[in-house]
Design a protein around this motif. Structure first.
Motif, PDB file in Angstrom:
ATOM      1  N   TYR A  48      12.272   5.060  10.298  1.00 45.45           N
ATOM      2  CA  TYR A  48      11.327   5.982   9.697  1.00 45.45           C
ATOM      3  C   TYR A  48      10.851   5.472   8.333  1.00 45.45           C
ATOM      4  CZ  TYR A  48       9.710  10.312   7.487  1.00 45.45           C
ATOM      5  OH  TYR A  48       8.984  11.246   6.818  1.00 45.45           O
ATOM      6  N   THR A  49      11.809   5.100   7.477  1.00 50.17           N
ATOM      7  CA  THR A  49      11.410   4.616   6.152  1.00 50.17           C
ATOM      8  C   THR A  49      10.626   3.314   6.277  1.00 50.17           C
ATOM      9  OG1 THR A  49      13.541   3.529   5.933  1.00 50.17           O
ATOM     10  CG2 THR A  49      13.294   5.650   4.859  1.00 50.17           C
ATOM     11  N   ASP A  50      11.036   2.506   7.252  1.00 48.92           N
ATOM     12  CA  ASP A  50      10.325   1.259   7.487  1.00 48.92           C
ATOM     13  C   ASP A  50       8.857   1.546   7.769  1.00 48.92           C
ATOM     14  OD1 ASP A  50      10.452  -1.533   7.694  1.00 48.92           O
ATOM     15  OD2 ASP A  50      10.318  -1.380   9.874  1.00 48.92           O
ATOM     16  N   GLN A  51       8.644   2.537   8.631  1.00 50.18           N
ATOM     17  CA  GLN A  51       7.274   2.918   8.986  1.00 50.18           C
ATOM     18  C   GLN A  51       6.537   3.458   7.773  1.00 50.18           C
ATOM     19  OE1 GLN A  51       8.239   5.293  12.570  1.00 50.18           O
ATOM     20  NE2 GLN A  51       6.109   4.879  13.092  1.00 50.18           N
ATOM     21  N   ILE A  52       7.243   4.325   7.020  1.00 52.15           N
ATOM     22  CA  ILE A  52       6.611   4.916   5.837  1.00 52.15           C
ATOM     23  C   ILE A  52       6.176   3.819   4.875  1.00 52.15           C
ATOM     24  CG2 ILE A  52       7.035   6.217   3.729  1.00 52.15           C
ATOM     25  CD1 ILE A  52       8.752   8.063   5.197  1.00 52.15           C
ATOM     26  N   VAL A  53       7.123   2.936   4.558  1.00 54.53           N
ATOM     27  CA  VAL A  53       6.818   1.925   3.563  1.00 54.53           C
ATOM     28  C   VAL A  53       5.719   0.996   4.072  1.00 54.53           C
ATOM     29  CG1 VAL A  53       7.756  -0.016   2.278  1.00 54.53           C
ATOM     30  CG2 VAL A  53       9.071   2.085   2.484  1.00 54.53           C
ATOM     31  N   LYS A  54       5.785   0.657   5.365  1.00 59.13           N
ATOM     32  CA  LYS A  54       4.780  -0.236   5.919  1.00 59.13           C
ATOM     33  C   LYS A  54       3.392   0.384   5.876  1.00 59.13           C
ATOM     34  CE  LYS A  54       6.802  -3.708   8.801  1.00 59.13           C
ATOM     35  NZ  LYS A  54       7.811  -3.446   9.832  1.00 59.13           N
ATOM     36  N   PRO A 142      -6.600   1.374  -0.537  1.00 61.94           N
ATOM     37  CA  PRO A 142      -7.006   1.070   0.840  1.00 61.94           C
ATOM     38  C   PRO A 142      -5.825   0.621   1.704  1.00 61.94           C
ATOM     39  CG  PRO A 142      -8.071  -0.410  -0.755  1.00 61.94           C
ATOM     40  CD  PRO A 142      -7.194   0.499  -1.532  1.00 61.94           C
ATOM     41  N   SER A 143      -4.729   0.173   1.071  1.00 61.22           N
ATOM     42  CA  SER A 143      -3.617  -0.336   1.876  1.00 61.22           C
ATOM     43  C   SER A 143      -2.744   0.787   2.424  1.00 61.22           C
ATOM     44  CB  SER A 143      -2.765  -1.284   1.037  1.00 61.22           C
ATOM     45  OG  SER A 143      -2.227  -0.580  -0.058  1.00 61.22           O
ATOM     46  N   VAL A 144      -2.944   2.004   1.934  1.00 58.04           N
ATOM     47  CA  VAL A 144      -2.144   3.119   2.419  1.00 58.04           C
ATOM     48  C   VAL A 144      -2.793   3.707   3.664  1.00 58.04           C
ATOM     49  CG1 VAL A 144      -1.285   5.418   1.872  1.00 58.04           C
ATOM     50  CG2 VAL A 144      -1.252   3.625   0.140  1.00 58.04           C
ATOM     51  N   THR A 145      -2.011   3.793   4.715  1.00 60.93           N
ATOM     52  CA  THR A 145      -2.534   4.340   5.961  1.00 60.93           C
ATOM     53  C   THR A 145      -2.617   5.852   5.864  1.00 60.93           C
ATOM     54  OG1 THR A 145      -1.251   2.608   6.998  1.00 60.93           O
ATOM     55  CG2 THR A 145      -2.272   4.216   8.449  1.00 60.93           C
ATOM     56  N   GLY A 216       3.762  12.592   9.160  1.00 60.57           N
ATOM     57  CA  GLY A 216       5.186  12.370   8.921  1.00 60.57           C
ATOM     58  C   GLY A 216       5.424  11.114   8.124  1.00 60.57           C
ATOM     59  N   LEU A 217       4.388  10.296   8.029  1.00 61.22           N
ATOM     60  CA  LEU A 217       4.548   9.025   7.334  1.00 61.22           C
ATOM     61  C   LEU A 217       4.056   9.071   5.898  1.00 61.22           C
ATOM     62  CD1 LEU A 217       3.444   6.637  10.175  1.00 61.22           C
ATOM     63  CD2 LEU A 217       5.747   7.052   9.349  1.00 61.22           C
ATOM     64  N   ALA A 218       3.577  10.255   5.467  1.00 63.91           N
ATOM     65  CA  ALA A 218       3.019  10.336   4.119  1.00 63.91           C
ATOM     66  C   ALA A 218       4.103  10.061   3.092  1.00 63.91           C
ATOM     67  CB  ALA A 218       2.423  11.708   3.893  1.00 63.91           C
ATOM     68  N   PHE A 219       3.795   9.195   2.146  1.00 55.01           N
ATOM     69  CA  PHE A 219       4.751   8.781   1.141  1.00 55.01           C
ATOM     70  C   PHE A 219       4.658   9.704  -0.061  1.00 55.01           C
ATOM     71  CE2 PHE A 219       6.395   4.769  -1.128  1.00 55.01           C
ATOM     72  CZ  PHE A 219       7.691   5.196  -0.908  1.00 55.01           C
ATOM     73  N   ARG A 220       3.394   9.842  -0.538  1.00 52.71           N
ATOM     74  CA  ARG A 220       3.198  10.640  -1.735  1.00 52.71           C
ATOM     75  C   ARG A 220       3.139  12.112  -1.369  1.00 52.71           C
ATOM     76  NH1 ARG A 220      -1.218   7.579  -4.217  1.00 52.71           N
ATOM     77  NH2 ARG A 220      -0.744   5.867  -2.854  1.00 52.71           N
ATOM     78  N   SER A 221       3.150  12.920  -2.411  1.00 48.12           N
ATOM     79  CA  SER A 221       3.115  14.361  -2.211  1.00 48.12           C
ATOM     80  C   SER A 221       1.943  14.743  -1.316  1.00 48.12           C
ATOM     81  CB  SER A 221       2.996  15.030  -3.572  1.00 48.12           C
ATOM     82  OG  SER A 221       2.306  16.240  -3.439  1.00 48.12           O
ATOM     83  N   GLN A 222       2.202  15.677  -0.422  1.00 44.13           N
ATOM     84  CA  GLN A 222       1.178  16.101   0.531  1.00 44.13           C
ATOM     85  C   GLN A 222      -0.036  16.697  -0.177  1.00 44.13           C
ATOM     86  OE1 GLN A 222       1.417  16.184   3.957  1.00 44.13           O
ATOM     87  NE2 GLN A 222       3.525  15.551   4.257  1.00 44.13           N
ATOM     88  N   THR A 278       8.696  -5.220  -4.612  1.00 45.38           N
ATOM     89  CA  THR A 278       7.791  -5.405  -3.481  1.00 45.38           C
ATOM     90  C   THR A 278       8.036  -4.270  -2.495  1.00 45.38           C
ATOM     91  OG1 THR A 278       9.420  -6.715  -2.331  1.00 45.38           O
ATOM     92  CG2 THR A 278       7.866  -7.917  -3.703  1.00 45.38           C
ATOM     93  N   ALA A 279       7.207  -4.223  -1.466  1.00 39.92           N
ATOM     94  CA  ALA A 279       7.351  -3.180  -0.450  1.00 39.92           C
ATOM     95  C   ALA A 279       8.749  -3.200   0.142  1.00 39.92           C
ATOM     96  CB  ALA A 279       6.308  -3.386   0.636  1.00 39.92           C
ATOM     97  N   SER A 280       9.251  -4.421   0.386  1.00 40.62           N
ATOM     98  CA  SER A 280      10.566  -4.493   1.028  1.00 40.62           C
ATOM     99  C   SER A 280      11.675  -4.090   0.066  1.00 40.62           C
ATOM    100  CB  SER A 280      10.808  -5.889   1.591  1.00 40.62           C
ATOM    101  OG  SER A 280      10.661  -6.846   0.583  1.00 40.62           O
ATOM    102  N   ASP A 281      11.433  -4.264  -1.251  1.00 43.49           N
ATOM    103  CA  ASP A 281      12.416  -3.792  -2.224  1.00 43.49           C
ATOM    104  C   ASP A 281      12.534  -2.282  -2.173  1.00 43.49           C
ATOM    105  OD1 ASP A 281      12.975  -6.281  -3.164  1.00 43.49           O
ATOM    106  OD2 ASP A 281      11.489  -6.223  -4.772  1.00 43.49           O
ATOM    107  N   ILE A 282      11.364  -1.647  -2.124  1.00 40.93           N
ATOM    108  CA  ILE A 282      11.354  -0.180  -2.086  1.00 40.93           C
ATOM    109  C   ILE A 282      12.074   0.284  -0.827  1.00 40.93           C
ATOM    110  CG2 ILE A 282       9.869   1.858  -1.943  1.00 40.93           C
ATOM    111  CD1 ILE A 282       7.787   0.166  -3.529  1.00 40.93           C
ATOM    112  N   LEU A 283      11.769  -0.406   0.289  1.00 40.65           N
ATOM    113  CA  LEU A 283      12.420  -0.094   1.555  1.00 40.65           C
ATOM    114  C   LEU A 283      13.927  -0.251   1.413  1.00 40.65           C
ATOM    115  CD1 LEU A 283      11.782   0.488   4.561  1.00 40.65           C
ATOM    116  CD2 LEU A 283      11.957  -1.949   4.947  1.00 40.65           C
TER     117      LEU A 283
END
Lengths: 427, 227
Positions: A48-54, A142-145, A216-222, A278-283
C-alpha cells in the motif's frame, strides 16, 4: 522401519485420540493465525505505501530540509546568527532553509529546479452568494497521480486555475462535480504584516480546472486544494511579506534532471548540510513503521506458539505414558530406538501441521472476508490491506512443523529410552 | 541351534544384589521345542529375555546360529529380533485401537517389508489363525482367545526361526488355551520352528521335547524326551 510407515502409524494413533490432538493443535493454530495475519498485514501495508509513494512522488524529486542539529538536549542556546533561521512548527523548533540555501541548492550539478514549500495559509474559500469555508492549499505537482471526478489536467495547470476536492463541490453550491468545471471561486488571504487596526485582505480568483476524487492512494490531506507553484508563491508573498518568517522555508522540493542522478545529488546535498530524501527514502521510513507494527504482532504470535510448545510436550509425554506397553512391544519386535523416537516426533509434526493448517487457513478465510470491510472502513477504495502470500503461508506451516518436532524431542527421547522389559511388565 | 553358556544375570547393586540367573547353560537344537518351567520369581522369564536379547546378562554367551548375540550392536540385535524371532505374551499386548490387519502388519513394517508383500503375508497369517473375517475389526472388539490368536498371527507373520511364548495360555480358559496350544505346536511342526515356552502348565510342557526346570536362578533339572 520406513518413514512412510511411521508417518501412517503416527497419523493413526493421533486419530485415535482425536479430542486431544485437536485441542493441542488449536493452541498452535492461535499462533499460526496471528502470524499469518500479521504477515498478510505487513505485506499489504508495504504494498500500500509502495503504491502511495509511487503515485505521489517522482523518482526525480528530492525533498530537502536543513539537517537538524543532532543530540540536542534541552533548549537550544540563543545566538543572533540563528535568529530567524529557526522556525517554530508543531514539531518544535526547526532549522530552516533560507533564500541563500535555495540558491546554493539550485547550483548543485544535475539539479533542474528548486521550489520551496510555500504552503500559503489562506483565510477562506468561497463563491458568489455562498458560505465561506476554510481550506488548505498546496502546490500541484504533475508527478502526483490524481483521480478526477470531473475535468482533468494535461500535465500542468495554469496560474489562475485550481483543483477542488469533491467535498467542496456540494459545499460551494454546485449540483455536481461536472457542473463546477470552469466556474470561478474566490480565495481570501490576510496580509500578516498589516497592523491589527488596519487589516488587509485580498481576494484571489480561480477557475475550477478539475475536481479530484477521494483515493486510497492520496498522500496529502484530502482537503488540500491544488494551485500552480507560481500562484502559490504569489499567495505566499502577499501573506508573509514583511514578517519575520518571510522567505524561510521548512523544506523544498528539488527536481533532478534524471532519476539516475537522484542519489548523487542526494549525497552532494548531505555533504552540504542538508537532509535530502528520495521517494524510496520516504517509503523506507513508512515501511520501518509498518515493520515495527508487524514485529509486535509477530511477537504475539510467537508468544502463542511458545505456549503451545508446552502443550505439545505435555500431550506427547502423556501419549508416551499411555502407550508404554505398545512401545515395549514394538521394541521387543525389533523396532529400532531411532524409529521409536521418530514415531513420536512425527506425531508432534502432525500436530504442528494440523495447527498450522487450521490457523493459517482460518486467517486466510477471515482475512479474505474482512478485506472489503477494512477497505470500506478506511476509505481505501479497491486497495486490499491484507495480502496473503502462499509462499509465506507454506513457510509458516513448515516452520510450525519444525517447532513441533523440536518440542516433541524430549517425549520422543523418553519413548526411545524405555526398557522393553519394564514396559511390557506394566499391566 | 541355540547355545546358552554360563549365563549369569544380576539385578540391583551391591547390598541389593539379586541373582536372577546363575551360571545357566544348555543347548536347544534347531526346530526343537523347549518348556522353561519354574515358580514365579525363579528366573524363567529373565531367561527368556536374555535368550531373545531383550536383556543383557553380566556373564555368559547366547550363541544363535554360531553368533554370540550379546556381542552384537543394538542395531544388529534389533534387526535379528525383527527377522528371526517372535514373541507371544501372557497378556496378548495387541493394540486395541488398531485393526487386526494393522496389528499383524507391525512386525513386517518394522522389518522393512514392502507394502505389496506385506498384504499377502498378513492375510495368510490371519487365515492361519482363522481371523481373516475380522481383518478390519479393531483388536479391542475381540474376545480374549481371539486376541491371543491375533498375537499368534502377529508372531508367525514374519516367518521367524524362533518363537518365544511367555505363558501363552495363562490368561485363557482351558478350552481356548488348548486352541492356542495347538496353533503353536502345529506351526512349530509344520515349519520346523524352534519353540521356547515359558510356562508352569505341566500339560503344555509335556508336549515339548525338552523341559528345563529352573529354581532360584539355577537349572534344577533338564528332561529330554526320548525319541
Amino acid at each position: 522401519m520406513k518413514i512412510r510407515d511411521i508417518v501412517i502409524r503416527s497419523g493413526r494413533s493421533l486419530k485415535q485420540a482425536k479430542a486431544r490432538t485437536i485441542l493441542t493443535s488449536l493452541a498452535i493454530a492461535v499462533g499460526a493465525f496471528t502470524i499469518t495475519l500479521s504477515l498478510a498485514a505487513g505485506a499489504g501495508g508495504r504494498a500500500y505505501t509502495d503504491q502511495i509513494v509511487k503515485s505521489n512522488t517522482d523518482a526525480k524529486e528530492l525533498s530537502v530540509t536543513k539537517t537538524q542539529p543532532k543530540n540536542q538536549q534541552g533548549p537550544q542556546k540563543y545566538s543572533p546568527n540563528l535568529g530567524s533561521t529557526a522556525l517554530s512548527s508543531e514539531l518544535g523548533i526547526q532549522t530552516v532553509l533560507t533564500q541563500d540555501d535555495i540558491l546554493k541548492i539550485s547550483k548543485v550539478p544535475n539539479v533542474d529546479s528548486v521550489s520551496p514549500d510555500y504552503n500559503p495559509v489562506i483565510k477562506y474559500i468561497t463563491r458568489v452568494s455562498q458560505d465561506k469555508y476554510i481550506a488548505s492549499v498546496s502546490t500541484f505537482s504533475p508527478s502526483v497521480t490524481l483521480t478526477y471526478a470531473a475535468g482533468s489536467t494535461n500535465g500542468d495547470i495554469a496560474n489562475n486555475e485550481i483543483i477542488l476536492t469533491e467535498e467542496y463541490v456540494g459545499a460551494l453550491g454546485f449540483k455536481n462535480a461536472q457542473d463546477s468545471i470552469g466556474k470561478m471561486v474566490e480565495i481570501a488571504a490576510d496580509k500578516l504584516s498589516a497592523p491589527v487596526t488596519a487589516p488587509e485582505t485580498k481576494i484571489f480568483l480561480f477557475k475550477i480546472k478539475a475536481v479530484s476524487s477521494k483515493s486510497g492512494l492520496a498522500f496529502r490531506s484530502q482537503r488540500s486544494l491544488l494551485i500552480s507553484n507560481t500562484v502559490a508563491k504569489t499567495l505566499y508573498d502577499y501573506i508573509n511579506q514583511d514578517t519575520h518568517s518571510y522567505n524561510y522555508f521548512l523544506g523544498a522540493s528539488v527536481r533532478v534532471n534524471s532519476a539516475e542522478n537522484a542519489d548523487s545529488v542526494k549525497n552532494t546535498l548531505t555533504g552540504m548540510g542538508y537532509t535530502a530524501q528520495t521517494a524510496s527514502d520516504i517509503l523506507g521510513v513508512v515501511n520501518t513503521f509498518i515493520n515495527v507494527l508487524q514485529g509486535i504482532l509477530l511477537g504475539f504470535g510467537a508468544l502463542a506458539i511458545l505456549t503451545s510448545i508446552f502443550g505439545i510436550i505435555n500431550t506427547q509425554y502423556i501419549s508416551v505414558l499411555e502407550r508404554t506397553q505398545q512401545i515395549g512391544l514394538m521394541k521387543a519386535l525389533g523396532m529400532r530406538k531411532r524409529d521409536v523416537g521418530r514415531l513420536f516426533k512425527i506425531e508432534a509434526a502432525w500436530i504442528g501441521f494440523l495447527g498450522g493448517a487450521i490457523g493459517s487457513g482460518l486467517a486466510y478465510v477471515v482475512g479474505t472476508l474482512a478485506n472489503p470491510l477494512i477497505s470500506k472502513a478506511l476509505d481505501l477504495g479497491d486497495i486490499r490491506l491484507l495480502i496473503f502470500n502462499p509462499i509465506s503461508m507454506v513457510i509458516v506451516v513448515v516452520g510450525l512443523i519444525l517447532v513441533s518436532v523440536a518440542s516433541g524431542i524430549l517425549p520422543a527421547r523418553k519413548a526411545s529410552k524405555l526398557n522393553p522389559i519394564d514396559a511390557l511388565r506394566t499391566e | 541351534m541355540i547355545e546358552v553358556k554360563g549365563v549369569t544375570k544380576i539385578y540391583g547393586k551391591k547390598d541389593n544384589e539379586f541373582k536372577a540367573l546363575s551360571d545357566v547353560s544348555f543347548t536347544i537344537p534347531d526346530g526343537g521345542s523347549v518348556a522353561i518351567l519354574g515358580k514365579s520369581g525363579s528366573g524363567k522369564s529373565t531367561l527368556m529375555h536374555v535368550m531373545s536379547g531383550l536383556d543383557k546378562p553380566q556373564i555368559g554367551q547366547i550363541i544363535i546360529d554360531g553368533k554370540n548375540i550379546l556381542k552384537l550392536k543394538a542395531k544388529e540385535i534389533d534387526k535379528f529380533r525383527s527377522r528371526k524371532m517372535s514373541f507371544i505374551f501372557q497378556s496378548f499386548f495387541v493394540q486395541g485401537n488398531e485393526s487386526c490387519y494393522n496389528n499383524v502388519s507391525l512386525p513386517l513394517e518394522i522389518a522393512d517389508v514392502s507394502p505389496s508383500r506385506r498384504r499377502k503375508r498378513v492375510e495368510a497369517a490371519l487365515r492361519a489363525v482363522e481371523l481373516y473375517d475380522k481383518k478390519k475389526a479393531k483388536a479391542k472388539e475381540l474376545s480374549g482367545g481371539q486376541k491371543q490368536r491375533l498375537a499368534v498371527a502377529r508372531a508367525i507373520v514374519n516367518s521367524p526361526q524362533i518363537l518365544f511364548a511367555d505363558e501363552p495360555t495363562g490368561n485363557l480358559d482351558s478350552i481356548t488355551g488348548r486352541v492356542i496350544e495347538n496353533l503353536l505346536f502345529n506351526y512349530h511342526k509344520k515349519f520346523h520352528v524352534t519353540l521356547v515356552l515359558v510356562t508352569h502348565d505341566p500339560e503344555l510342557s509335556e508336549r515339548c521335547d525338552i523341559q528345563i526346570h529352573i529354581k532360584d536362578g539355577v537349572i534344577d533339572e533338564i528332561k529330554r524326551k526320548k525319541v
